[in-house]
Motif scaffolding. Sequence first.
Motif, PDB file in Angstrom:
ATOM      1  N   ALA A   1       0.833  -1.213   0.000  1.00  0.00           N
ATOM      2  CA  ALA A   1       0.000   0.000   0.000  1.00  0.00           C
ATOM      3  C   ALA A   1       0.864   1.259   0.000  1.00  0.00           C
ATOM      4  CB  ALA A   1      -0.940  -0.006   1.197  1.00  0.00           C
ATOM      5  N   VAL A   2       1.912   1.280   0.824  1.00  0.00           N
ATOM      6  CA  VAL A   2       2.796   2.452   0.880  1.00  0.00           C
ATOM      7  C   VAL A   2       3.541   2.617  -0.444  1.00  0.00           C
ATOM      8  CG1 VAL A   2       4.827   3.439   2.030  1.00  0.00           C
ATOM      9  CG2 VAL A   2       3.016   2.394   3.375  1.00  0.00           C
ATOM     10  N   TYR A   3       3.988   1.505  -1.031  1.00  0.00           N
ATOM     11  CA  TYR A   3       4.677   1.558  -2.321  1.00  0.00           C
ATOM     12  C   TYR A   3       3.759   2.124  -3.404  1.00  0.00           C
ATOM     13  CZ  TYR A   3       7.568   0.095  -6.242  1.00  0.00           C
ATOM     14  OH  TYR A   3       8.344   0.092  -7.373  1.00  0.00           O
ATOM     15  N   LEU A   4       2.518   1.652  -3.429  1.00  0.00           N
ATOM     16  CA  LEU A   4       1.556   2.158  -4.416  1.00  0.00           C
ATOM     17  C   LEU A   4       1.243   3.636  -4.180  1.00  0.00           C
ATOM     18  CD1 LEU A   4      -0.844  -0.887  -4.759  1.00  0.00           C
ATOM     19  CD2 LEU A   4       0.895  -0.108  -6.377  1.00  0.00           C
TER      20      LEU A   4
ATOM     21  N   ASP B   1      13.108   4.960 -11.212  1.00  0.00           N
ATOM     22  CA  ASP B   1      13.586   3.695 -10.659  1.00  0.00           C
ATOM     23  C   ASP B   1      12.477   3.111  -9.801  1.00  0.00           C
ATOM     24  OD1 ASP B   1      16.077   4.110 -11.822  1.00  0.00           O
ATOM     25  OD2 ASP B   1      16.942   4.968 -10.011  1.00  0.00           O
ATOM     26  N   PHE B   2      12.281   1.813  -9.907  1.00  0.00           N
ATOM     27  CA  PHE B   2      11.226   1.171  -9.137  1.00  0.00           C
ATOM     28  C   PHE B   2      11.718   0.611  -7.811  1.00  0.00           C
ATOM     29  CE2 PHE B   2       9.372   1.147 -13.362  1.00  0.00           C
ATOM     30  CZ  PHE B   2       8.136   1.696 -13.072  1.00  0.00           C
ATOM     31  N   ILE B   3      13.006   0.249  -7.740  1.00  0.00           N
ATOM     32  CA  ILE B   3      13.555  -0.234  -6.472  1.00  0.00           C
ATOM     33  C   ILE B   3      14.900   0.437  -6.300  1.00  0.00           C
ATOM     34  CG2 ILE B   3      14.384  -2.224  -5.163  1.00  0.00           C
ATOM     35  CD1 ILE B   3      12.408  -3.912  -6.734  1.00  0.00           C
ATOM     36  N   PRO B   4      15.061   1.365  -5.404  1.00  0.00           N
ATOM     37  CA  PRO B   4      14.027   2.023  -4.614  1.00  0.00           C
ATOM     38  C   PRO B   4      13.169   2.921  -5.506  1.00  0.00           C
ATOM     39  CG  PRO B   4      16.097   3.161  -4.270  1.00  0.00           C
ATOM     40  CD  PRO B   4      16.386   1.968  -5.152  1.00  0.00           C
TER      41      PRO B   4
ATOM     42  N   ASN C   1      10.306   4.933   0.812  1.00  0.00           N
ATOM     43  CA  ASN C   1      11.220   3.797   0.735  1.00  0.00           C
ATOM     44  C   ASN C   1      11.609   3.237   2.103  1.00  0.00           C
ATOM     45  OD1 ASN C   1      11.385   3.525  -2.123  1.00  0.00           O
ATOM     46  ND2 ASN C   1      12.598   5.385  -2.160  1.00  0.00           N
ATOM     47  N   PRO C   2      11.935   4.063   3.108  1.00  0.00           N
ATOM     48  CA  PRO C   2      12.230   3.478   4.424  1.00  0.00           C
ATOM     49  C   PRO C   2      11.023   2.760   5.036  1.00  0.00           C
ATOM     50  CG  PRO C   2      13.043   5.731   4.322  1.00  0.00           C
ATOM     51  CD  PRO C   2      12.232   5.503   3.090  1.00  0.00           C
ATOM     52  N   THR C   3       9.823   3.286   4.811  1.00  0.00           N
ATOM     53  CA  THR C   3       8.630   2.642   5.358  1.00  0.00           C
ATOM     54  C   THR C   3       8.386   1.301   4.693  1.00  0.00           C
ATOM     55  OG1 THR C   3       7.669   4.808   5.823  1.00  0.00           O
ATOM     56  CG2 THR C   3       6.162   2.946   5.802  1.00  0.00           C
TER      57      THR C   3
ATOM     58  N   LEU D   1      10.695  -5.895   6.211  1.00  0.00           N
ATOM     59  CA  LEU D   1      11.501  -6.549   7.238  1.00  0.00           C
ATOM     60  C   LEU D   1      10.610  -7.174   8.316  1.00  0.00           C
ATOM     61  CD1 LEU D   1      14.307  -7.180   8.426  1.00  0.00           C
ATOM     62  CD2 LEU D   1      14.174  -4.978   9.595  1.00  0.00           C
ATOM     63  N   LEU D   2       9.597  -6.434   8.745  1.00  0.00           N
ATOM     64  CA  LEU D   2       8.654  -6.976   9.724  1.00  0.00           C
ATOM     65  C   LEU D   2       7.914  -8.184   9.162  1.00  0.00           C
ATOM     66  CD1 LEU D   2       7.160  -3.726  11.285  1.00  0.00           C
ATOM     67  CD2 LEU D   2       8.661  -5.384  12.394  1.00  0.00           C
ATOM     68  N   ALA D   3       7.544  -8.135   7.890  1.00  0.00           N
ATOM     69  CA  ALA D   3       6.863  -9.273   7.255  1.00  0.00           C
ATOM     70  C   ALA D   3       7.771 -10.498   7.246  1.00  0.00           C
ATOM     71  CB  ALA D   3       6.432  -8.917   5.841  1.00  0.00           C
ATOM     72  N   LEU D   4       9.047 -10.302   6.960  1.00  0.00           N
ATOM     73  CA  LEU D   4       9.998 -11.408   6.960  1.00  0.00           C
ATOM     74  C   LEU D   4      10.148 -12.003   8.358  1.00  0.00           C
ATOM     75  CD1 LEU D   4      12.115 -13.127   5.480  1.00  0.00           C
ATOM     76  CD2 LEU D   4      13.775 -11.342   6.024  1.00  0.00           C
ATOM     77  N   ILE D   5      10.287 -11.146   9.360  1.00  0.00           N
ATOM     78  CA  ILE D   5      10.423 -11.628  10.742  1.00  0.00           C
ATOM     79  C   ILE D   5       9.178 -12.400  11.169  1.00  0.00           C
ATOM     80  CG2 ILE D   5      10.551 -10.864  13.154  1.00  0.00           C
ATOM     81  CD1 ILE D   5      12.378  -8.569  12.124  1.00  0.00           C
TER      82      ILE D   5
END
Length: 127
Positions: free
Chosen positions: A32-35, A70-73, A95-97, A103-107
């Motif tokens: 959502a933040v990326y979009l 650039d898409f990433i970031p 980008n930081p968000t 990272l939270l999703a991975l954890i």
Amino acid sequence: MLEAYPTGPPGIHPPFRLWRDLSLLTAAAALAVYLWGCLHLLFLEDQELAERCERQRPAGTPTLVGRRGDFIPLRLVCEASNGHDYSIVIPGYINPTVALFLLLALICTLTSVVLHYKQRTTPRKKG
């Protein structure tokens, strides 16, 4: 009848499901933040992008020669004739968000996998 994933008493779910759901929620928040950042680019015309490049050009930067996305970031880059570039339009928190949510999703995913593995390998009492 035996269930593939016993849930225990009604209404109580294994802890791995909570972590799985949290990982899905944080991944959706990252998307959502990326979009939201992409929307900043979507509604700008080429002329407006060029004007923003000129307005936000750092002091001492020679003429601008182009722009690229650039898409990433996620960023829109204005390129100067001396090889330097700078980002415009995309808010600095995007980008930081996104990185933090991923990272939270991975954890959360790793925690869910470990808890699920422990639940499946723990012997149950018969009775």
